[in-house]
Design a protein around this motif. Structure first.
Motif, PDB file in Angstrom:
ATOM      1  N   GLN A  42      63.591  67.802  54.890  1.00 52.48           N
ATOM      2  CA  GLN A  42      64.248  67.345  53.425  1.00 52.48           C
ATOM      3  C   GLN A  42      64.759  66.144  53.785  1.00 52.48           C
TER       4      GLN A  42
ATOM      5  N   ALA B  10      55.764  74.599  57.726  1.00 54.10           N
ATOM      6  CA  ALA B  10      56.210  75.012  56.305  1.00 54.10           C
ATOM      7  C   ALA B  10      57.743  76.772  57.037  1.00 54.10           C
TER       8      ALA B  10
ATOM      9  N   ASP C   1      50.064  71.020  50.742  1.00 51.50           N
ATOM     10  CA  ASP C   1      51.012  71.620  50.303  1.00 51.50           C
ATOM     11  C   ASP C   1      51.061  70.862  48.565  1.00 51.50           C
TER      12      ASP C   1
ATOM     13  N   ARG D  51      60.136  75.776  58.124  1.00 47.81           N
ATOM     14  CA  ARG D  51      61.321  75.332  56.793  1.00 47.81           C
ATOM     15  C   ARG D  51      61.487  76.440  56.360  1.00 47.81           C
ATOM     16  N   HIS D  52      61.158  78.128  56.593  1.00 43.95           N
ATOM     17  CA  HIS D  52      61.461  79.190  56.143  1.00 43.95           C
ATOM     18  C   HIS D  52      62.524  80.310  56.659  1.00 43.95           C
TER      19      HIS D  52
ATOM     20  N   LEU E 295      56.586  74.084  51.610  1.00 39.27           N
ATOM     21  CA  LEU E 295      57.011  72.968  52.248  1.00 39.27           C
ATOM     22  C   LEU E 295      58.768  72.359  50.975  1.00 39.27           C
ATOM     23  N   GLY E 296      58.449  72.104  49.862  1.00 42.71           N
ATOM     24  CA  GLY E 296      58.982  71.688  48.676  1.00 42.71           C
ATOM     25  C   GLY E 296      60.180  73.068  48.790  1.00 42.71           C
ATOM     26  N   ALA E 297      61.249  71.916  47.939  1.00 43.48           N
ATOM     27  CA  ALA E 297      62.648  73.149  47.300  1.00 43.48           C
ATOM     28  C   ALA E 297      62.375  74.623  46.358  1.00 43.48           C
TER      29      ALA E 297
ATOM     30  N   ASP F 218      60.150  76.412  46.230  1.00 46.73           N
ATOM     31  CA  ASP F 218      59.826  77.660  46.576  1.00 46.73           C
ATOM     32  C   ASP F 218      59.883  79.096  46.061  1.00 46.73           C
TER      33      ASP F 218
END
Ligand code: ATP
Ligand code: SF4
Ligand code: MG
Lengths: 331, 589
Positions: A245, A217, A261, A220-221, B557-559, B561
């Motif tokens: 993704q 996570a 998550d 990803r950011h 993780l999800g879009a 966010d």
């Protein structure tokens, strides 16, 4: 086109196992190649023991690979310098360690740590030194700087220590920072601040960051690109949005499905089998756990495939979909 | 550094040892000007103490007081000189070997070991025969014979420090080897240097006196050793002239005593675990005064905690780590407890089994488990209660497993302690439990070190379930594990919970994990339970700012966010609710 800022080419590292007189060695990194551009954050993800820290130590020149090359701005540094890194290399490539409680010397003040880096690399001297130390502390958000500079590491919180460690790396004005899980030892409420700080550095100073993490996570950011390591080999790499993704390698999918998550993360089954055999010597290291493994996987090492631009996947499943492209990474 | 010195002085051992030693140093320094000439024949031989000769005279007629005082000078000078030299040589060789490693280490370690196996002292004496007699020879002989052992100690220390990240960080910063040895490693060994120096001085005084007594020193000099040598030669024992050797003997004993005191004081100072721990606050007394009107336990609850306060005794006085916590856990429920390091999560978990360390005490409140008041259990009742009613899975499975016993033996230990199962039936149950947590039953015969971290944690869970408890406290059981292993393990725990119906108190700092796992979640901040709600509701509308801060600290993780919280929200939450720095020794992991 100018060469990438930092490039690793087919790095291999193995360690002796077994006792005295035994010649057995265990392979920890196998043909790892990647590149890092100016102002870019590359996330290196993988499970514990996959070789992330070993790779970080090779790049920080705390350790030397058995074979392979490290190129800094196109220059082959291992060929030129041998085992011990030159001061010039140290001045351009810095490292932030995982545990801020261990990476600062308990007997020295914050100011001492920063001053040494500044002096050693000739970035400041004399009266300028103190001013520079304070400016560095302020740049990582540690204020009041005069007061914090005098403290000893045990008088700081974990987040503050990690900021000092970042400030020390910044003191030498590097081009590359290797950050080995810089937030895993920190409390959650301080993590985000350190991550934002790293992100700001790439924006403001064009520093390239190799960000090692097991937290997808965060990756990803923060990251522009992601490199997935499994058992010492790169199995997938590409732009963060592509890899996280639309993951293509079965191991990347497994990793993603295990990230805590969402409400029902525990309800979805893991896309993996229980390993019953050791990894095949010639085939894919993931084969014993892979739900898609077939005969090919046990007999031949899968080549890199290029399903999309800049997206490399090392899996036989891709052979029907894309063009094998080993050359593109090993060049 | 100054703080260390101050603490050293405050310590009684150090004070007594230091004063004694200083006294002797003073005598050695100025004493000789106040006494007679120790070598002149000042009176009749073998005279007992008198007003002319306070300590009597020797077998030749010299003044014993003068000999004792003057002897202190050379004895102590040689002692300290050898102490310093042995420490210096040992430290340099040891640190260089340990830090540089590889071939340098091989060569130096080989040399050191050769010195250790050959009998150093006899060899040194033989070699010493070629040197001119005198104090210098004694120093060389003793240093030669003594440095190797020190080099070993320092090498071990350097090896341990070399692996620390701050050394790697100094290398990355571009520091030279010499500077890393002198400025990074040595200052971290200050206490080792100090205690080695004291220890070496002790060795030097002892060995010196021994050699001289045997006549292997310079018999013409006046030292404590030669005093004893002459006392022996002059048949002091046969003639019962005790005054000839007793003063010197007492001096040697006192110097040895003071050095021993000092070295043990330094050890204690640098190794806090040797210090006597501060006493915990008196639980019973304080509870009697402080218990407020208790609310009744919620009906149907398996566990009811009311107004629980737990305090640690620290150097700075009592520190309240759990502050008026009340919570209920229903049968079969998964209750999640979230909080940052030092918030008191683990302390609360340990308290439910009364497993608190001796420096902690429950000072207020009650823990009622299924009608039993846990805080009031007698030691025997407690032993029966633990594990059979409430059990625990620890963060580090290795600390819960005994490394020298096979898994089967550990199952047997646990089962036998509660109702004397036979070994065969314990092993059978062990196999069954291992299969239950998804491990091969054959592993009953395995040792803990043969298992991976995830497997050990499964064994920990199997052990916790061995007596079919109704509540299992799990303290960060997956923090040290990879996400994939973590998910496998948690799925297994939920499955077992459905089947066996136990309740779980799950402790972690990982809030997203907790929200997915638990029915209800409590947020602990600085010992206070600031919010308790169902996982469902906390996810969408948490009310407390600290909960919101925690939630926003985890990226998703999800879009879909949410964006990072604006800095002022963070600051507001953080400043309004600053968790105090827990003053626990080793409170952070
Ligand atoms: N000096 C060494 N000697 C022998 N084996 C080593 C050495 N350093 C690392 N290894 C082994 O190499 C493997 C990879 O280690 P590494 O520390 O790189 O993993 P990692 O991906 O960083 O793991 P983590 O996420 O736990 O930090 C491990 O199996 C480790 O035991
Ligand atoms: S190569 Fe085969 S075993 Fe390896 S990941 Fe791809 S499908 Fe699975
Ligand atoms: Mg690592």
């Amino acid at each position: 086109m100018s060469p990438p800022l930092l490039e690793a080419s087919r790095l291999n590292r193995s360690f002796p196992v077994g006792g005295f007189l035994s010649h057995a060695r265990r392979k920890v990194l196998t043909d790892v190649s990647f590149s890092l551009e100016r102002g870019e954050i590359l996330a290196l993800v993988g499970e514990s023991g996959s070789g992330k820290s070993t790779l970080a130590r090779l790049l920080a020149r705390l350790d030397t690979p058995d074979s392979g090359d490290i190129l800094l701005s196109g220059e082959n540094v291992l060929a030129r310098e041998g085992r011990s890194a030159s001061l010039a290399y140290r001045g351009r490539v810095q490292m932030v360690f995982q545990d801020p409680f261990a990476s600062l010397n308990p007997v020295h003040t914050v100011a001492y740590h920063l001053e040494r880096s500044l002096v050693r690399h000739g970035r400041a001297r004399g009266v300028e030194l103190t001013r520079k130390v304070h400016a560095l502390l302020e740049s990582v958000g540690l204020t009041p700087a005069e007061q914090l500079a005098k403290r000893y590491p045990h008088e700081l919180s974990g987040g503050q220590r990690q900021r000092v460690a970042v400030a020390r790396a910044l003191a030498v004005e590097p081009d590359v920072i290797i950050a080995d899980e810089p937030t895993s030892m920190l409390d959650v409420s301080t993590r985000r601040g350190v991550l934002q700080l790293l992100k700001g550095l790439t924006r403001e100073r064009g520093i390239g960051i190799l960000f090692i993490t097991h937290d997808l996570a965060s990756a990803r950011h923060l990251a522009d690109r992601v490199l997935v390591l499994y058992a010492g080999s790169v199995v997938e790499t590409g732009r963060t949005s592509d890899v996280l993704q639309a993951p293509r390698h079965p191991y990347t999918r497994l990793l993603l499905s295990a990230v805590p998550d969402g409400a029902d993360f525990l309800r979805t089954p893991l896309p993996a089998r229980v390993a019953t055999a050791p990894p095949p010597p010639l085939g894919c290291a993931f084969a014993p756990r892979c739900p898609h493994a077939d005969v090919r996987c046990h007999e031949a090492l899968p080549p890199f495939h290029l399903p999309a631009a800049e997206h490399h996947v090392r899996c036989h499943l891709e052979s029907s979909k894309g063009v094998p492209d080993d050359a593109a990474v090993s060049s | 550094m100054r703080e260390t010195l101050r603490r050293l002085l405050r310590q009684r051992k150090a004070a007594v040892g230091g004063t004694l030693l200083l006294g002797f140093l003073l005598v050695a320094l100025v004493g000789p000007w106040f006494v007679m000439d120790p070598t002149e024949l000042m009176g009749q031989p073998h005279q007992p103490p008198s007003s002319a000769h306070w300590f009597g005279t020797t077998g030749q007629g010299q003044d014993v007081l003068a000999q004792t005082v003057v002897g202190a000078r050379e004895t102590l000078a040689i002692g300290f000189a050898v102490g310093a030299l042995v420490t210096l040589v040992g430290a340099l060789v040891g640190i260089t070997a340990g830090y540089l490693g590889r071939r340098v280490d091989d060569a130096l370690t080989l040399t050191t070991n050769i010195f250790l196996v050959i009998p150093g002292l006899p060899l040194a004496i033989v070699l010493g025969a070629y040197l001119p007699s005198g104090p210098f020879r004694m120093v060389v002989v003793l240093t030669f014979a003594g440095w190797a052992w020190n080099a070993r100690v320092f090498r071990a220390e350097a090896l341990a420090l070399r692996g620390r990240d701050f050394v790697a960080a100094a290398v990355v910063a571009g520091e030279s080897h010499a500077r890393i040895i002198t400025r990074e490693l040595l200052p971290n060994m200050a206490s080792l240097v100090a205690s080695s120096f004291i220890g070496n001085t002790l060795y030097a005084v002892g060995a010196q006196v021994g050699l001289e007594f045997l006549g292997l020193g310079d018999v013409g000099a006046v030292t404590w050793g030669t005093n004893l040598y002459w006392a022996g030669n002059d048949a002091a024992l046969l003639t019962r002239s005790w005054w000839i050797f007793v003063p010197t003997g007492i001096c040697i004993a006192l110097v040895g005593f003071s050095l021993t005191l000092l070295s043990s004081a330094i050890d204690e100072l640098t190794n806090p675990s040797l210090r006597a721990p501060p006493k915990a606050p008196k639980a019973a007394v304080m509870r009697a005064v402080a218990t407020p009107a208790q609310e009744a336990a919620a009906p149907g609850a398996l566990l009811s905690v009311r107004d629980l306060c737990i305090e640690y005794m620290t150097q700075a006085g009592p520190s309240r780590v759990v502050d008026q916590v009340s919570l209920d856990i229903a049968p079969g429920e998964v209750f999640g407890l979230a909080g940052e390091s030092g918030s008191g999560k683990s302390t609360l978990g340990y308290a439910l089994l009364r497993l608190l360390p001796s420096s902690a005490a429950i000072t207020q409140g009650s823990i009622v488990f299924d009608g039993t008041d846990v805080t009031a259990l007698s030691p025997e009742a407690l032993r029966a209660f633990r594990w059979s009613r409430v059990s625990m899975v620890f963060q580090s499975a290795m600390s819960a497993l005994n490394p020298v016993l096979t898994l089967g033996e550990q199952f047997h230990d646990t089962l036998a302690a509660h109702g004397g199962a036979s070994r065969a039936s314990s092993y059978a149950r062990g196999r069954e439990l291992l299969a239950m947590v998804g491990l091969k039953p054959e592993l009953v015969n395995a040792w803990p070190h043969q298992l991976s971290g995830g497997m050990r944690q499964r064994v920990g869970i199997a052990l916790a379930l061995a007596l079919e408890p109704r509540l299992v406290v799990m303290d960060e059981p997956t923090t040290a594990l990879d996400v994939v292993v973590q998910k496998e393990l948690l799925q297994r725990v939920l499955e077992l919970k459905e089947r066996l119906g136990f309740a779980v108190l799950f402790i972690t700092h990982d809030l997203p994990l907790l929200l997915a796992l638990s029915d209800r979640v409590g947020i602990l901040q600085a010992g206070k339970l600031v919010e308790v709600d169902t996982a469902q509701r906390l996810r969408t509308d948490a009310r407390h700012p600290y909960t919101r801060l925690l939630l926003s600290s985890f990226p998703h993780l999800g879009a879909t966010d949410t964006q990072a919280p604006t800095p002022d929200v963070l600051e507001q939450a953080a400043s309004a609710l600053k968790p105090p720095l827990a003053a626990l020794p080793g409170g952070r992991r």
